[in-house]
Scaffold this active site. Structure first.
Site, PDB file in Angstrom:
ATOM      1  N   CYS A 321      55.728   9.123  44.669  1.00  0.00           N
ATOM      2  CA  CYS A 321      55.083   8.193  45.406  1.00  0.00           C
ATOM      3  C   CYS A 321      53.842   8.579  45.812  1.00  0.00           C
ATOM      4  CB  CYS A 321      55.861   7.932  46.782  1.00  0.00           C
ATOM      5  SG  CYS A 321      56.058   9.701  47.675  1.00  0.00           S
ATOM      6  N   GLU A 355      53.865   3.756  43.150  1.00  0.00           N
ATOM      7  CA  GLU A 355      54.987   4.679  42.767  1.00  0.00           C
ATOM      8  C   GLU A 355      54.683   4.944  41.086  1.00  0.00           C
ATOM      9  OE1 GLU A 355      58.896   5.981  44.621  1.00  0.00           O
ATOM     10  OE2 GLU A 355      57.199   5.076  45.409  1.00  0.00           O
TER      11      GLU A 355
END
EC number: 2.1.1.-
Length: 363
Positions: A321, A355
C-alpha cells in the site's frame, strides 16, 4: 477520514500519473511495465466514517469530514458519491433516525461498513453511556434499515444483529465468503480487491510446494492462494483478525491452512530455531517445503529482518500500500531476486495513494 476531490473526468489522467510514478520507482530494478487495474469511477468505497457537526445557533446536525490537519473547518456532507450505493441510501435514513433522543443524544461519529454482497453494518459512537433504552431504539432502527448496528461509548459496546458483515468475492470462477468484523481492517474498494485477488492467484500459479503468508489479516488473500499450493502457514498478530480468518477458513472449507498468532520477527526466530514458541506446539515447521512467501505489510513495509527472511524463498509475492517502501524493500532483495511481474491496483481513486503488487523470483 478526509474527503477526496471527486472528479470522474480527471480519473484517466490521474491513473496515468500513478502508473508513471510506480514505473519510475521500479525502473532501477528492470521491472516490466505494470499491469493496471482500474477502479469504478464512483460508488467504489465500501467503508465511510463521518463526524457529526452541529450548526451554530440551532439543533441541526450534519455528516461532516475534515481536511487532514484541520479539525475546525468541517466539510458538510449530504451525499458521498465515492461511497457504495448502499451507504448513500442509508445516510439520509439514519439522519432522520437520530432525531430520536435515544439514538441521537451525544452521538458524535458514524461509521458505515458495506459489502458487494449487499450487507451493511453501522457503528454509532457516543460521548455518553449507552443503555437499555438505546438498545431498544437501535433494535427498531436495525430492523427498519435492514442492517446490523453497533453502539460504542466509553468502556461499552452493544451489538444489535452481528458485529461483522458478510462478503462474497469471485476469484478464478470460485466464490469465497468472508466475514469482515466491525473495527478491523478490510480492503475499502471491493471491486479492485477482487481484481487484486485474481492477479495474486494467477501470479502465484499452481504449485506443489508450500506457502508462507505474513500479515494475513482476515484471510483476504489466504483463501484463494490456499487453493494453489499444498499447505499454507499464515501469521497475524491481531486477535480479531485471527478470529475472523479462522471463521473464514471454516466457512469456505479450506483445510490446508495453519494460522498462528505470531509477529514476523517471532516467526523468523522460530524458523531459525532461536527459541521455541508455545503457539507453534502443534505445528511441525520441518514438515513444510516452502517455495513461496506472500507478504502484505503495513505502509512502513517490511523491516530489514523480515526482508532477509523472505530472501530464502524462491518466489516472493508482495502486495504493497506504499510504493516508496516497496521500492526500498526491493532494493534490499534485488541482488538475489528479480521482478517478473508488477501491477497497479487503483484502490484509492482521486488520491495519491495506490496499491501495487510484484512477483519477485530468484535469479
Amino acid at each position: 477520514m478526509s474527503r477526496p476531490q471527486f472528479d470522474p473526468a480527471a480519473y484517466a489522467a490521474q491513473l496515468e500519473d500513478k502508473k508513471a510514478r510506480l514505473a519510475g520507482l521500479l525502473a532501477p530494478f528492470a521491472a516490466p511495465a505494470p499491469e493496471v487495474f482500474e477502479s469504478p469511477r464512483e460508488h467504489y468505497r465500501l467503508r465511510a466514517e463521518f463526524r457529526l457537526w452541529r450548526e451554530t445557533g440551532n439543533e441541526n446536525r450534519h455528516y461532516a469530514m475534515f481536511e487532514q490537519g484541520d479539525k475546525h473547518t468541517p466539510i458538510l456532507i449530504e451525499d458521498f458519491p465515492i461511497a457504495s450505493r448502499r451507504i448513500n441510501e442509508l445516510m439520509p435514513r439514519l439522519k432522520d433516525a437520530w432525531a430520536e433522543p435515544a439514538l441521537g443524544f451525544k452521538l458524535f461519529q458514524v461509521e458505515f461498513l458495506t459489502t458487494l454482497a449487499g450487507d451493511a453494518l453501522i457503528t454509532l459512537c457516543y460521548h455518553r453511556p449507552i443503555d437499555a433504552a438505546w438498545q431498544q431504539a437501535a433494535e427498531a432502527l436495525a430492523a427498519e434499515l435492514g442492517v446490523s448496528l453497533v453502539g460504542r461509548s466509553r468502556g461499552k459496546r452493544i451489538v444489535v444483529g452481528r458485529d461483522y458483515v458478510e462478503e462474497e468475492l469471485l476469484v478464478a470462477g470460485r466464490r469465497f465468503r468472508y466475514r469482515q468484523p466491525e473495527g478491523a481492517f478490510t480492503q475499502p474498494n471491493g471491486e479492485v480487491n477482487q481484481k487484486m485477488l485474481g492477479w495474486a492467484y494467477e501470479a502465484l500459479g499452481e504449485r506443489e510446494d508450500d506457502l508462507l503468508e505474513l500479515y494475513c489479516g482476515n484471510g483476504n488473500f489466504t483463501l484463494p492462494l490456499a487453493t494453489r499450493v499444498r499447505k499454507v502457514l499464515a501469521t497475524e498478530i491481531s486477535k480479531s483478525s485471527v478470529n475472523a480468518a479462522l471463521a473464514n477458513l471454516a466457512d469456505n472449507a479450506v483445510d490446508n491452512v495453519s494460522l498462528v498468532r505470531l509477529s514476523a520477527e517471532e516467526l523468523t526466530q522460530a524458523l531459525n530455531e532461536v527459541r521455541p514458541f508455545r503457539r507453534l506446539a502443534d505445528i511441525d515447521l520441518k514438515s513444510y517445503a516452502f517455495g513461496s512467501v506472500f507478504v502484505d505489510p503495513p505502509r512502513a513495509g517490511m523491516d530489514p529482518d523480515t526482508c532477509e527472511l523472505t530472501r530464502r524463498f524462491e518466489r516472493i509475492l508482495y502486495i504493497s500500500c506504499n510504493p516508496e517502501t516497496l521500492a526500498q524493500n526491493i532494493a534490499q532483495l534485488h541482488d538475489t531476486h528479480r521482478i517478473s511481474r508488477c501491477a497497479l491496483f487503483d484502490q484509492f481513486p482521486y488520491t495519491h495513494h495506490m496499491e501495487s503488487g510484484v512477483l519477485l523470483e530468484r535469479r
